[in-house]
Motif scaffolding. Structure first.
Motif, mmCIF file in Angstrom:
data_model
loop_
_atom_site.group_PDB
_atom_site.id
_atom_site.type_symbol
_atom_site.label_atom_id
_atom_site.label_comp_id
_atom_site.label_asym_id
_atom_site.label_seq_id
_atom_site.Cartn_x
_atom_site.Cartn_y
_atom_site.Cartn_z
ATOM 1 N N ILE A 48 0.634 -1.326 -0.024
ATOM 2 C CA ILE A 48 0.043 0.053 0.132
ATOM 3 C C ILE A 48 0.784 1.151 -0.109
ATOM 4 C CG2 ILE A 48 -1.465 1.311 1.437
ATOM 5 C CD1 ILE A 48 -2.986 -1.460 2.162
ATOM 6 N N SER A 49 1.976 1.203 0.784
ATOM 7 C CA SER A 49 2.654 2.402 1.002
ATOM 8 C C SER A 49 3.450 2.763 -0.677
ATOM 9 C CB SER A 49 4.037 2.220 1.673
ATOM 10 O OG SER A 49 4.816 1.192 1.615
ATOM 11 N N ALA A 50 3.858 1.563 -1.177
ATOM 12 C CA ALA A 50 4.369 1.842 -2.649
ATOM 13 C C ALA A 50 3.368 2.289 -3.620
ATOM 14 C CB ALA A 50 4.941 0.489 -3.163
ATOM 15 N N SER A 51 2.056 1.542 -3.520
ATOM 16 C CA SER A 51 1.098 2.036 -4.560
ATOM 17 C C SER A 51 0.614 3.506 -4.016
ATOM 18 C CB SER A 51 0.008 1.296 -4.216
ATOM 19 O OG SER A 51 0.179 -0.162 -4.485
ATOM 20 N N ALA A 52 0.622 3.868 -2.925
ATOM 21 C CA ALA A 52 0.212 5.137 -2.377
ATOM 22 C C ALA A 52 1.213 6.114 -3.050
ATOM 23 C CB ALA A 52 0.054 5.399 -0.888
ATOM 24 N N ALA A 53 2.661 5.903 -2.912
ATOM 25 C CA ALA A 53 3.601 6.688 -3.414
ATOM 26 C C ALA A 53 3.467 7.010 -4.770
ATOM 27 C CB ALA A 53 4.921 6.428 -2.982
ATOM 28 N N GLY A 54 3.173 5.806 -5.497
ATOM 29 C CA GLY A 54 3.032 6.059 -7.024
ATOM 30 C C GLY A 54 2.020 6.871 -7.177
ATOM 31 N N ALA A 55 0.622 7.090 -6.721
ATOM 32 C CA ALA A 55 -0.365 7.421 -6.835
ATOM 33 C C ALA A 55 -0.015 9.031 -6.520
ATOM 34 C CB ALA A 55 -1.720 7.166 -5.897
ATOM 35 N N ILE A 56 0.371 9.395 -5.503
ATOM 36 C CA ILE A 56 0.659 10.802 -5.110
ATOM 37 C C ILE A 56 1.556 11.385 -6.119
ATOM 38 C CG2 ILE A 56 1.742 12.208 -3.362
ATOM 39 C CD1 ILE A 56 0.886 10.188 -1.353
ATOM 40 N N SER A 57 2.779 10.706 -6.548
ATOM 41 C CA SER A 57 3.890 11.120 -7.297
ATOM 42 C C SER A 57 3.138 11.571 -8.933
ATOM 43 C CB SER A 57 4.938 10.404 -7.617
ATOM 44 O OG SER A 57 4.732 8.972 -8.106
ATOM 45 N N GLY A 58 1.993 10.409 -9.085
ATOM 46 C CA GLY A 58 1.177 10.672 -10.284
ATOM 47 C C GLY A 58 0.412 11.814 -10.379
ATOM 48 N N ARG A 59 0.005 11.972 -9.144
ATOM 49 C CA ARG A 59 -1.042 13.495 -9.299
ATOM 50 C C ARG A 59 0.029 14.632 -9.308
ATOM 51 N NH1 ARG A 59 -5.632 12.172 -4.563
ATOM 52 N NH2 ARG A 59 -6.604 10.499 -5.600
ATOM 53 N N PHE A 60 1.224 14.461 -8.522
ATOM 54 C CA PHE A 60 1.900 15.524 -8.724
ATOM 55 C C PHE A 60 2.386 15.776 -10.098
ATOM 56 C CE2 PHE A 60 6.413 17.281 -8.474
ATOM 57 C CZ PHE A 60 6.367 18.408 -7.849
ATOM 58 N N ASP A 61 2.634 14.656 -10.929
ATOM 59 C CA ASP A 61 2.910 14.775 -12.280
ATOM 60 C C ASP A 61 1.973 15.646 -12.961
ATOM 61 O OD1 ASP A 61 5.266 13.205 -12.049
ATOM 62 O OD2 ASP A 61 4.034 11.305 -12.773
ATOM 63 N N ALA A 62 0.663 15.549 -12.894
ATOM 64 C CA ALA A 62 -0.376 16.258 -13.585
ATOM 65 C C ALA A 62 -0.577 17.503 -13.204
ATOM 66 C CB ALA A 62 -1.602 15.353 -13.368
ATOM 67 N N ALA A 63 -0.331 17.623 -11.845
ATOM 68 C CA ALA A 63 -0.670 19.140 -11.160
ATOM 69 C C ALA A 63 0.625 19.906 -11.289
ATOM 70 C CB ALA A 63 -1.124 18.925 -9.651
ATOM 71 N N GLN A 64 1.680 19.380 -11.091
ATOM 72 C CA GLN A 64 2.899 20.441 -10.980
ATOM 73 C C GLN A 64 4.220 20.157 -11.702
ATOM 74 O OE1 GLN A 64 3.000 23.032 -9.129
ATOM 75 N NE2 GLN A 64 0.882 22.594 -8.160
ATOM 76 N N ALA A 65 4.460 18.972 -12.484
ATOM 77 C CA ALA A 65 5.435 18.488 -13.116
ATOM 78 C C ALA A 65 5.216 19.029 -14.492
ATOM 79 C CB ALA A 65 5.509 16.791 -13.295
ATOM 80 N N THR A 66 4.442 19.683 -15.097
ATOM 81 C CA THR A 66 4.188 20.302 -16.523
ATOM 82 C C THR A 66 4.251 21.885 -16.285
ATOM 83 O OG1 THR A 66 1.860 20.080 -16.219
ATOM 84 C CG2 THR A 66 3.063 18.348 -17.272
ATOM 85 N N ALA A 67 4.525 22.360 -15.100
ATOM 86 C CA ALA A 67 4.403 23.938 -14.943
ATOM 87 C C ALA A 67 5.798 24.456 -14.889
ATOM 88 C CB ALA A 67 3.672 24.508 -13.740
ATOM 89 N N VAL A 68 6.268 25.223 -15.573
ATOM 90 C CA VAL A 68 7.519 26.043 -15.828
ATOM 91 C C VAL A 68 7.221 27.396 -15.866
ATOM 92 C CG1 VAL A 68 9.704 26.461 -16.871
ATOM 93 C CG2 VAL A 68 8.593 24.103 -17.247
ATOM 94 N N LEU A 69 7.983 28.266 -15.126
ATOM 95 C CA LEU A 69 7.797 29.606 -14.413
ATOM 96 C C LEU A 69 9.103 30.250 -15.153
ATOM 97 C CD1 LEU A 69 6.101 29.838 -10.960
ATOM 98 C CD2 LEU A 69 5.204 29.683 -13.363
ATOM 99 N N GLY A 70 8.977 31.293 -15.731
ATOM 100 C CA GLY A 70 9.919 32.342 -16.149
ATOM 101 C C GLY A 70 9.735 33.907 -15.627
ATOM 102 N N ARG A 71 10.579 34.164 -14.464
ATOM 103 C CA ARG A 71 10.307 35.453 -13.766
ATOM 104 C C ARG A 71 11.328 36.417 -14.410
ATOM 105 N NH1 ARG A 71 7.256 35.930 -9.401
ATOM 106 N NH2 ARG A 71 7.413 33.591 -8.907
ATOM 107 N N TYR A 72 10.646 37.590 -14.828
ATOM 108 C CA TYR A 72 11.783 38.685 -15.218
ATOM 109 C C TYR A 72 12.237 39.313 -13.965
ATOM 110 C CZ TYR A 72 10.188 38.572 -19.960
ATOM 111 O OH TYR A 72 9.879 38.066 -21.360
ATOM 112 N N ASN A 73 13.761 39.434 -13.886
ATOM 113 C CA ASN A 73 14.303 40.153 -12.719
ATOM 114 C C ASN A 73 14.136 41.564 -12.515
ATOM 115 O OD1 ASN A 73 15.488 37.471 -12.568
ATOM 116 N ND2 ASN A 73 17.154 37.910 -13.767
ATOM 117 N N ASP A 74 13.842 42.169 -13.588
ATOM 118 C CA ASP A 74 13.382 43.749 -13.181
ATOM 119 C C ASP A 74 12.060 43.969 -13.291
ATOM 120 O OD1 ASP A 74 13.486 46.410 -13.353
ATOM 121 O OD2 ASP A 74 15.013 46.518 -15.081
#
Length: 396
Positions: A48-74
């Motif tokens: 269950i811990s291995a499956s839960a870790a896979g599910a959590i990282s899978g949700r992280f993939d969908a929610a955060q792993a596809t977002a890239v930010l570029g911030r202008y310094n000035d």
């Protein structure tokens, strides 16, 4: 004259232990069940811990792993919308746009107010291109996004999130209601739901991107939000600065998602450590049950042990028989526990909609773990059986 010792063949030892186990079926079944529950808890915990870790990282993939930010310094640099055109043409970029976060909250009301009045609630202000809102994952609940025409004309239009809209009761008004943000009227063209984790878009009003160019002192530095295909974030991040500012790539700071392998490993390690303690307690309880049952069996069979010792059975043979008995119970319990544990993992994963992650070694760990528990639990009772004096038991 001392009686000669009888050598007991290994197969005879096993048959004697098997008869003893089968002769007390109910007790043997309960003893094996105690070990089985401990093994089942261990297998289920790991699975269950291995499956839960896979599910959590899978949700992280969908929610955060596809977002890239570029911030202008000035903060004074306010790029034009066309500055993102080349970025949108990169392989792996799904959507991209410009945004600015307001430096201070403002008062939002559906009636004109003085800036020092108490009417209206305080909300965050955000300026963004429609493409940036789509890249962020903003969900439109009613109405529509403002478009590039609104931005070019400088129209006073806005989007309001569902929290602020509910506070102003906008759902019961006519289409495109008027709201007042710091006493400036805006036509509300849509109500949205902020994506998970986007605090800057919760209880907020979103204006066209032109607002941060016209009132640049009221907004923080411009930021480019890019949504990428899964697995393309690092590639896009490495080329993002050059695509945005070819003459000075250092003018933009790039933020890419964290390494998912370390993220998943940390989650799996923490969840497994949390539940393995409970599984260890279950195994200890099962081992104590085996030890107690085997010790009671030694006390009940003192006459049998004494008779065998009197006719020449060695202490090693007597101890070996009880060790084989407890080992057999441990193997049976471990095998049953492994099957039950895998079934539990499968059921939990099916109920949660997770991918079932089971290490094939768990099928081996169950019986081997049961054997180890059985041997350790039966060591003291076997020693006690070997210490039984034949003369004392035959006289009683």
């Amino acid at each position: 004259m001392r009686a000669s010792r009888i050598r007991t063949a290994p197969d005879d030892l096993f048959l004697q232990a098997l008869r003893a186990v089968l002769g007390r079926r109910a007790r043997s079944a309960l003893t094996a069940a105690g070990i089985g529950l401990g093994i089942a808890a261990t297998v289920a915990t790991v699975g269950i811990s291995a499956s839960a870790a896979g599910a959590i990282s899978g949700r992280f993939d969908a929610a955060q792993a596809t977002a890239v930010l570029g911030r202008y310094n000035d903060v004074q640099v306010r790029p034009e919308p066309r500055a993102v055109d080349e970025l949108r043409g990169l392989n792996g970029v799904v959507e991209a746009g410009l945004t600015c976060a307001g430096t201070d909250e403002g008062r939002l009301s559906n009636i004109p107010t003085r800036l020092d009045a108490e009417e209206g609630g305080r909300v965050a202000v955000y300026a963004a291109e429609p493409n940036a809102l789509r890249a962020l994952g903003v969900v439109l609940l009613q109405g529509r996004f403002f478009d590039d025409g609104h931005d070019l004309r400088g129209d006073r239009v806005a989007l309001v999130d569902e929290v602020a809209a509910e506070a102003l009761n906008l759902g019961a008004t006519r289409p495109d209601p008027i709201v007042y943000f710091d006493d400036v009227p805006y036509a509300v063209v849509g109500v949205y739901e902020a994506p998970p984790g986007a605090a800057q878009l919760t209880n907020a009003i979103v204006l066209p991107y032109r607002a941060c160019r016209d009132r640049w002192t009221s907004f923080a530095e411009s930021t480019v939000v890019a949504r990428t295909a899964l697995g393309a974030a690092d590639q896009v991040g490495s080329a993002m600065s050059l695509a945005l500012v070819p003459e000075d790539p250092a003018a933009v700071t790039i933020q890419t998602p964290a390494d998912l392998r370390s993220f998943r490993g940390g989650v799996e390690q923490e969840t497994r450590a949390l539940f393995l303690g409970l599984a260890a307690v279950s195994l200890v309880i099962g081992a104590l049950g085996v030890s107690n049952t085997t010790l009671v069996s030694v006390l009940e069979r003192r006459a049998e042990i004494g008779l065998r010792r009197a006719i020449g059975a060695s202490r090693l043979a007597v101890a070996g028989q009880f060790l084989v008995e407890s080992s057999c119970l441990g193997i049976v319990g471990g095998l049953g526990g492994a099957v039950i544990g895998i079934d539990v993992v499968s059921v939990v994963c099916l109920m949660k909609g997770w991918l079932v992650v089971i290490d094939p070694l768990l099928l081996v760990v169950g019986p081997v773990g049961g054997l180890v528990v059985g041997v350790l639990a039966g060591a003291y009772p076997a020693w006690a059986a070997a210490r039984v004096a034949p003369a004392t038991t035959l006289r009683s």
